[in-house]
Design a protein around this motif. Structure first.
Motif, PDB file in Angstrom:
ATOM      1  N   PHE A 629       0.853  -1.176   0.021  1.00  0.00           N
ATOM      2  CA  PHE A 629      -0.042  -0.091   0.070  1.00  0.00           C
ATOM      3  C   PHE A 629       0.911   1.235   0.031  1.00  0.00           C
ATOM      4  CE2 PHE A 629      -2.578  -3.287   1.889  1.00  0.00           C
ATOM      5  CZ  PHE A 629      -3.880  -2.840   1.460  1.00  0.00           C
ATOM      6  N   GLU A 630       0.257   2.274  -0.483  1.00  0.00           N
ATOM      7  CA  GLU A 630       0.941   3.499  -0.411  1.00  0.00           C
ATOM      8  C   GLU A 630       0.008   4.325   0.548  1.00  0.00           C
ATOM      9  OE1 GLU A 630       1.537   6.243  -3.747  1.00  0.00           O
ATOM     10  OE2 GLU A 630       2.447   7.639  -2.409  1.00  0.00           O
ATOM     11  N   ALA A 631       0.840   4.758   1.652  1.00  0.00           N
ATOM     12  CA  ALA A 631       0.041   5.649   2.654  1.00  0.00           C
ATOM     13  C   ALA A 631      -0.061   7.091   1.921  1.00  0.00           C
ATOM     14  CB  ALA A 631       0.705   5.775   3.774  1.00  0.00           C
ATOM     15  N   VAL A 685       5.582   5.007   2.756  1.00  0.00           N
ATOM     16  CA  VAL A 685       5.223   6.035   3.119  1.00  0.00           C
ATOM     17  C   VAL A 685       5.939   7.342   2.482  1.00  0.00           C
ATOM     18  CG1 VAL A 685       5.473   7.830   5.235  1.00  0.00           C
ATOM     19  CG2 VAL A 685       4.618   5.415   5.424  1.00  0.00           C
ATOM     20  N   ASN A 686       5.294   8.546   1.957  1.00  0.00           N
ATOM     21  CA  ASN A 686       5.854   9.547   1.301  1.00  0.00           C
ATOM     22  C   ASN A 686       6.805  10.474   2.111  1.00  0.00           C
ATOM     23  OD1 ASN A 686       4.769   9.379  -1.688  1.00  0.00           O
ATOM     24  ND2 ASN A 686       3.013   9.423  -0.279  1.00  0.00           N
ATOM     25  N   VAL A 687       7.820  10.822   1.762  1.00  0.00           N
ATOM     26  CA  VAL A 687       8.834  11.607   2.590  1.00  0.00           C
ATOM     27  C   VAL A 687       9.175  12.815   2.020  1.00  0.00           C
ATOM     28  CG1 VAL A 687      10.944  11.646   3.764  1.00  0.00           C
ATOM     29  CG2 VAL A 687       9.901   9.535   3.768  1.00  0.00           C
ATOM     30  N   LEU A 716       9.472   3.586   1.727  1.00  0.00           N
ATOM     31  CA  LEU A 716       9.535   4.949   1.775  1.00  0.00           C
ATOM     32  C   LEU A 716       9.499   5.420   0.260  1.00  0.00           C
ATOM     33  CD1 LEU A 716      12.277   5.970   4.630  1.00  0.00           C
ATOM     34  CD2 LEU A 716       9.638   6.055   4.738  1.00  0.00           C
ATOM     35  N   GLU A 717       8.822   6.579  -0.056  1.00  0.00           N
ATOM     36  CA  GLU A 717       8.929   7.187  -1.363  1.00  0.00           C
ATOM     37  C   GLU A 717       9.575   8.636  -1.135  1.00  0.00           C
ATOM     38  OE1 GLU A 717       5.147   6.937  -3.258  1.00  0.00           O
ATOM     39  OE2 GLU A 717       4.820   4.685  -2.905  1.00  0.00           O
ATOM     40  N   ILE A 718      10.477   8.764  -1.950  1.00  0.00           N
ATOM     41  CA  ILE A 718      11.238  10.039  -1.995  1.00  0.00           C
ATOM     42  C   ILE A 718      11.168  10.528  -3.356  1.00  0.00           C
ATOM     43  CG2 ILE A 718      13.034  11.523  -1.592  1.00  0.00           C
ATOM     44  CD1 ILE A 718      13.905   9.000   0.169  1.00  0.00           C
ATOM     45  N   MET A 746      11.850   5.687  -5.588  1.00  0.00           N
ATOM     46  CA  MET A 746      12.245   6.948  -6.236  1.00  0.00           C
ATOM     47  C   MET A 746      10.741   7.389  -6.796  1.00  0.00           C
ATOM     48  SD  MET A 746      14.674   8.275  -9.030  1.00  0.00           S
ATOM     49  CE  MET A 746      16.216   8.509  -8.389  1.00  0.00           C
ATOM     50  N   ASP A 747      10.013   8.338  -6.055  1.00  0.00           N
ATOM     51  CA  ASP A 747       8.643   8.796  -6.841  1.00  0.00           C
ATOM     52  C   ASP A 747       8.647   9.688  -7.744  1.00  0.00           C
ATOM     53  OD1 ASP A 747       6.075   8.658  -6.469  1.00  0.00           O
ATOM     54  OD2 ASP A 747       5.790   9.723  -4.598  1.00  0.00           O
ATOM     55  N   ASP A 748       7.708   9.551  -8.591  1.00  0.00           N
ATOM     56  CA  ASP A 748       7.337  10.610  -9.797  1.00  0.00           C
ATOM     57  C   ASP A 748       8.624  10.558 -10.432  1.00  0.00           C
ATOM     58  OD1 ASP A 748       5.152  11.049  -8.332  1.00  0.00           O
ATOM     59  OD2 ASP A 748       5.804  13.106  -7.369  1.00  0.00           O
ATOM     60  N   ILE A 767      11.751   2.155  -8.702  1.00  0.00           N
ATOM     61  CA  ILE A 767      11.592   3.346  -9.226  1.00  0.00           C
ATOM     62  C   ILE A 767       9.999   3.396  -9.253  1.00  0.00           C
ATOM     63  CG2 ILE A 767      11.393   4.442 -11.575  1.00  0.00           C
ATOM     64  CD1 ILE A 767      14.167   3.866 -11.592  1.00  0.00           C
ATOM     65  N   LYS A 768       9.236   4.727  -9.129  1.00  0.00           N
ATOM     66  CA  LYS A 768       7.849   4.758  -9.615  1.00  0.00           C
ATOM     67  C   LYS A 768       7.591   6.021 -10.569  1.00  0.00           C
ATOM     68  CE  LYS A 768       4.625   4.490  -6.270  1.00  0.00           C
ATOM     69  NZ  LYS A 768       3.843   4.820  -4.893  1.00  0.00           N
ATOM     70  N   LEU A 769       7.070   5.307 -11.789  1.00  0.00           N
ATOM     71  CA  LEU A 769       7.017   6.144 -12.957  1.00  0.00           C
ATOM     72  C   LEU A 769       5.854   7.121 -12.698  1.00  0.00           C
ATOM     73  CD1 LEU A 769       8.383   6.412 -16.023  1.00  0.00           C
ATOM     74  CD2 LEU A 769       6.579   4.987 -16.706  1.00  0.00           C
ATOM     75  N   VAL A 803       4.393   1.502 -12.036  1.00  0.00           N
ATOM     76  CA  VAL A 803       3.837   2.500 -12.918  1.00  0.00           C
ATOM     77  C   VAL A 803       2.629   3.063 -12.041  1.00  0.00           C
ATOM     78  CG1 VAL A 803       2.761   3.206 -15.159  1.00  0.00           C
ATOM     79  CG2 VAL A 803       4.586   1.203 -14.848  1.00  0.00           C
ATOM     80  N   GLU A 804       2.650   4.415 -11.833  1.00  0.00           N
ATOM     81  CA  GLU A 804       1.698   5.057 -11.296  1.00  0.00           C
ATOM     82  C   GLU A 804       0.398   5.603 -12.153  1.00  0.00           C
ATOM     83  OE1 GLU A 804       4.380   8.351  -9.716  1.00  0.00           O
ATOM     84  OE2 GLU A 804       3.303   7.820  -7.510  1.00  0.00           O
ATOM     85  N   GLY A 805      -0.944   5.683 -11.572  1.00  0.00           N
ATOM     86  CA  GLY A 805      -1.848   6.479 -12.182  1.00  0.00           C
ATOM     87  C   GLY A 805      -2.445   5.630 -13.372  1.00  0.00           C
TER      88      GLY A 805
HETATM   89 MG    MG Z   1       4.179   8.568  -3.671  1.00  0.00          MG
END
Ligand code: MG
Ligand code: C2E
Ligand code: MG
Length: 870
Positions: A629-631, A685-687, A716-718, A746-748, A767-769, A803-805
């Motif tokens: 999960f992403e918080a 968790v986003n940081v 953690l997502e940075i 690595m977010d975004d 990595i999160k695209l 892959v996001e979204g």
């Molecule tokens: Mg995020």
């Protein structure tokens, strides 16, 4: 020593000369005797001049002149310069200004070194003047270093001091001769080479020689028309001394005893000799002065010529008379060229009128001198800024002779001054007006606007995500980008418009007198189009997007109000998706105000526990099973309802409140995990970048311990920029987190400007695209190529890829096709509170591409298995 020898030789020559005259006179006497007449005795019947006679002979306006001089001096500082000027103007050759006790305050050049000397005890006329009466003296006032003068003393009103003005002994032949005549006798003349009397003295003083030919007397004493004439040249000069007396007065019958006559004659000769010696001494002293004068003139000329400033005499018509070398150098002309020009010829056209006016005032005596900054035009046509001071020189009679001009080059100083002014008003990076100048121009535009037709529009512009350029390519690249944007903005507007830089990536455009709102927005369209064209910086092709807010000036608006409205409109443009412009509406202001109040509210909200987490599943694309999960943070605002991070996260980051807020998030996430102790899935968790480097590890460790959750459950997502920006302690911290067993994503990814290879240098595990790529999947070939390339990279690193979204099936299958293993998006599930989550299998885990490939093959979902890690 040499001069003493020279003087004695002259004295001797003069004495011999006079002895010859006496001998000739004696032989004449002897001749007369032999002609049967009694022996002749020459009687010198001279008498000392009195003050009254002096005044009547040389003008009774002397005190009046002195009074004028005293008046002129009275209002000025008693400087030597003022005294000298007034002395010359009044036609005197010497002057002293004394205080009320007789000490010299200042003096004309003939009396150097007298400052402070008390003259009261040395002269009765000064004592008299100090006592309050005008006095005159033919006394020769002498003191060490003092050239003798014949002076008039005038008590000064008010301050009790004394002004003496007169003729100094060495500069004035008149005084010189008077001194001689008072010693040596009767009627005398000093005649020049042509025989014209220069000065005269003695009995019956008269300027005319009454027909006496002085040449005749040169050969010996002559009696003409009953007058005895003797004459002698003054050696070293072309002048002669002529003494005359009526024959009856000077020649009287000799007594019976010849020896008495001879004795008288001898005594007379001796007296004459003494007189001549004195005359000779005076003459040589005058020559010394003349030599000194010539020498000092030469020194003066050299001084002027080598002066570091430009100097020139200028005649009354404005023509240069003697420009010095520096003057010529400054103007680029030869002295001979300048001599044919007037100051008007080389003065900047805008300065001529003012100069001419000042010159007229000088000539009319309205001002004593003037000083101003002005411009000349050099020979090469360039402009020379100078500080010019001009004064007018008069002759002894007070008639204007010429101007003296002094010129100091101010070009560098002015350039420095202009530079300073520029720096105060212009932005040093882009050269555009800065905030101060912008407000000034806007204020003027608002005033004009009240008279003018049309609209006054102001656009507040900003580059979207400019910080990312700075963060990923460095400040130098950021600066180059801003310079290019400044140029493009300027090219998009009219000459009468103003483009200013407010700071950072914020620009403001003032559009005065636009005929319609459409025209103003068309300018913004043009500016946007121009700024968003790719820009090459340091070998990188960058595309920045541009947002703007437009406000139109009302009759009561101030500059600050108008800027604030345009800023509110910009804020709206940003909120509405960036890369666009918005026109200000009243509603925007309340939004802006809201933004301002958020920070205050955030403090309260943290204390009141108004934050909660929603969780969005991360799934395996192949089977869409939740593996983590992403918080995601939510603010349950007491009046505005549930708020998404977009409405408060910026403020929280800017105010660093995110550090406290981040701890709340970690705590809640750990507590969530603690409620499911037997599972293996993680919560990410986003940081925010500002959280790193401030004992973030300690916070993570403590929250995990407090909840009793192992690090292997946490991720953690940075953001990409956060990772790339991390340096020093932040990187060490990230490495430690990773060593603890925490996943770092690595977010975004793709929103920054990082080179793909730079990912290798960071301690991230996946990595999160960014969802902007997902949204374009299937829409253009490039997006598909990029996603597949990044998937290759992820695989080659053995990292996790999400892959996001993902919102559509097509996006899902394309992502899968390109080699992505995991995904997240509304297609699978929206973020939701804990209570409404469907929990994954107990052993659900994020998998790396290698494992995924196996699973895909197993599930036989697609024939396109992702590439195996390199
Ligand atoms: Mg995020
Ligand atoms: P993010 O980390 O990239 O989170 C994903 C965002 O995309 C979430 O927005 C999520 O609701 C949204 N999203 C997920 N699937 C889809 C989809 O299919 N389509 C679209 N259009 N959007 C989707 P959210 O929750 O508004 O969060 C926005 C951003 O706020 C996050 O982006 C993250 O950067 C930040 N954020 C959220 N929670 C926190 C937090 O606790 N701490 C920090 N520092 N940042 C947070
Ligand atoms: Mg994201």
């Amino acid at each position: 020593m040499l001069s003493v020898v020279r003087t004695s030789l002259r004295v001797t020559a003069a004495a011999l000369c006079w002895a010859a005259v006496v001998v000739v006179a004696a032989s004449t006497v002897a001749n007369s005797q032999s002609q049967g007449r009694d022996a002749l005795v020459v009687r010198f019947a001279g008498r000392a001049e009195t003050s009254a006679e002096f005044i009547s002979a040389y003008g009774d306006d002397i005190f009046a002149r002195e009074q004028r001089m005293a008046n002129a001096l009275m209002n000025k500082a008693t400087t030597s310069a003022a005294l000298i000027r007034e002395t010359e103007r009044s036609g005197f050759t010497a002057a002293l200004l004394l205080d009320k006790r007789g000490h010299v305050l200042s003096s004309s050049p003939a009396h150097p070194g007298l400052h402070g000397v008390n003259l009261a005890p040395r002269s009765s006329y000064i004592t008299a003047a100090l006592a309050g009466s005008q006095s005159v003296s033919t006394d020769i006032l002498s003191a060490p270093g003092l050239v003798p003068i014949v002076a008039f003393a005038l008590p000064l009103e008010g301050n009790g001091g004394v002004l003496t003005a007169g003729f100094d002994f060495e500069h004035s032949p008149l005084v010189n001769f008077l001194a001689v005549s008072s010693i040596s006798g009767t009627q005398g003349y000093l005649v020049d080479a042509a025989g014209t009397p220069i000065v005269f003295g003695g009995d019956g003083a008269n300027t005319s020689l009454n027909g006496v030919d002085p040449d005749r007397a040169l050969s010996g004493p002559t009696v003409v028309d009953g007058r005895l004439i003797v004459s002698a040249p003054i050696s070293g000069t072309s002048w002669r001394l002529v003494l005359t007396a009526p024959e009856s007065a000077v020649v009287s019958p000799a007594t019976s005893s010849d020896w008495v006559a001879w004795l008288v004659l001898g005594v007379a000769a001796l007296a004459t000799l003494v007189g001549l010696v004195v005359l000779q001494l005076v003459g040589s002293s005058r020559r010394r002065v003349m030599d000194a004068q010539a020498q000092s003139e030469e020194q003066f000329r050299l001084t002027i010529d080598h002066a570091p400033i430009g100097m020139s005499l200028v005649d009354l018509d404005g023509r240069f008379l003697r420009p010095n070398s520096q003057m010529c150098r400054m103007l680029g002309y030869e002295a001979s060229e300048l001599s044919t020009m007037t100051f008007r010829d080389i003065t900047h056209p805008d300065d001529v009128e003012m100069d001419s006016g000042l010159v007229r005032k000088l000539l009319n005596g309205l001002i004593p001198h003037y000083e101003r900054e002005k411009r000349y035009i050099r020979c090469d046509g360039s402009t020379l800024w100078v500080r010019l001071s001009v004064s007018l020189v008069h002759n002894a009679a007070g008639k204007p002779l010429h101007f003296v001009g002094q010129v100091q080059d101010m070009t560098e100083m002015r350039a420095a001054q202009e530079n300073l002014e520029r720096r105060a008003l212009y932005d040093s990076l882009t050269g555009l007006p800065n905030r101060g100048l912008l407000v000034d121009r806007l204020t003027h535009a608002l005033v004009d606007h009240r008279r003018d037709e049309g609209l006054l529009a102001v656009a507040f512009c900003d580059l979207d995500h400019f910080k990312r350029v700075n963060d990923s390519l460095g400040h130098h690249a950021g600066d180059l980008l801003l310079q290019e944007v400044a140029l493009r903005l300027q090219d998009s507007v009219r000459g009468s418009d103003t483009v200013a830089r407010m700071g950072g990536d914020e620009f403001v455009i003032i559009l005065p007198r636009v005929t319609s709102l459409d025209l103003a927005t068309s300018v913004l369209d043009r500016a946007k189009l121009s700024v968003e064209r790719p820009i090459e910086i340091d070998g990188h092709l960058l595309t920045v997007s541009f947002s703007a807010g437009l406000a139109v000036g009302g009759p009561d608006d101030s500059a600050e109000m108008l800027l604030r409205d345009a800023d509110s409109a910009l804020y709206a443009a940003k909120k509405n998706g960036r890369s666009r412009w918005e026109i200000y509406t009243a509603a925007m202001r309340s939004h802006a105000l809201l933004h301002l109040s958020v920070e205050g509210e955030l403090h309260v909200a943290i204390e009141n526990d108004e934050f909660e987490l929603h969780y969005q599943p991360i799934v395996t694309l192949a089977d869409r099973r939740t593996v983590a999960f992403e918080a995601l943070l939510r603010w349950r605002h007491p009046t505005r309802g549930l708020l998404l991070p977009a409405s408060f996260l910026d403020v929280a980051e800017e105010s660093h409140l995110i550090v406290d807020l981040g701890q709340v998030v970690l705590r809640q996430a750990c507590q969530f995990l603690a409620r499911h102790p037997d599972e293996s899935w993680r919560v990410f968790v986003n940081v925010a970048p500002v959280q790193l480097g401030r004992d973030f590890n300690g916070v993570v460790r403590r929250e995990l311990e407090a909840a009793g959750v192992p690090a292997s459950r946490l991720g953690l997502e940075i953001t990409e920029n956060g990772v790339l920006n991390a340096a020093g302690s932040s990187l060490t911290e990230m490495q430690e987190l990773r060593d603890m067993g925490i996943e770092l994503l690595m977010d975004d990814f793709g929103t920054g400007y990082s080179a793909l290879s730079s990912v290798l240098t960071t301690p991230i595990t996946g990595i999160k695209l960014d969802r902007s790529f997902t949204a374009r999947l299937g829409q253009d070939e490039a997006s598909d190529r990029i996603t597949s390339t990044v998937a290759d990279l992820v695989a080659s690193l053995g990292a996790h890829g999400v892959v996001e979204g993902i919102e559509t099936d097509d996006q899902c299958s394309r992502a899968l096709h390109h080699g992505w293993v995991h995904g997240q998006g509304y297609l699978f599930a929206r973020p939701a509170p804990e209570a409404s989550l469907t929990l994954p299998d107990a052993n659900a885990q994020l998998v790396s591409p290698g494992h995924a490939a196996d699973e895909v093959a197993e599930a036989e979902l697609v024939s396109l298995s992702p590439p195996s890690p390199a």
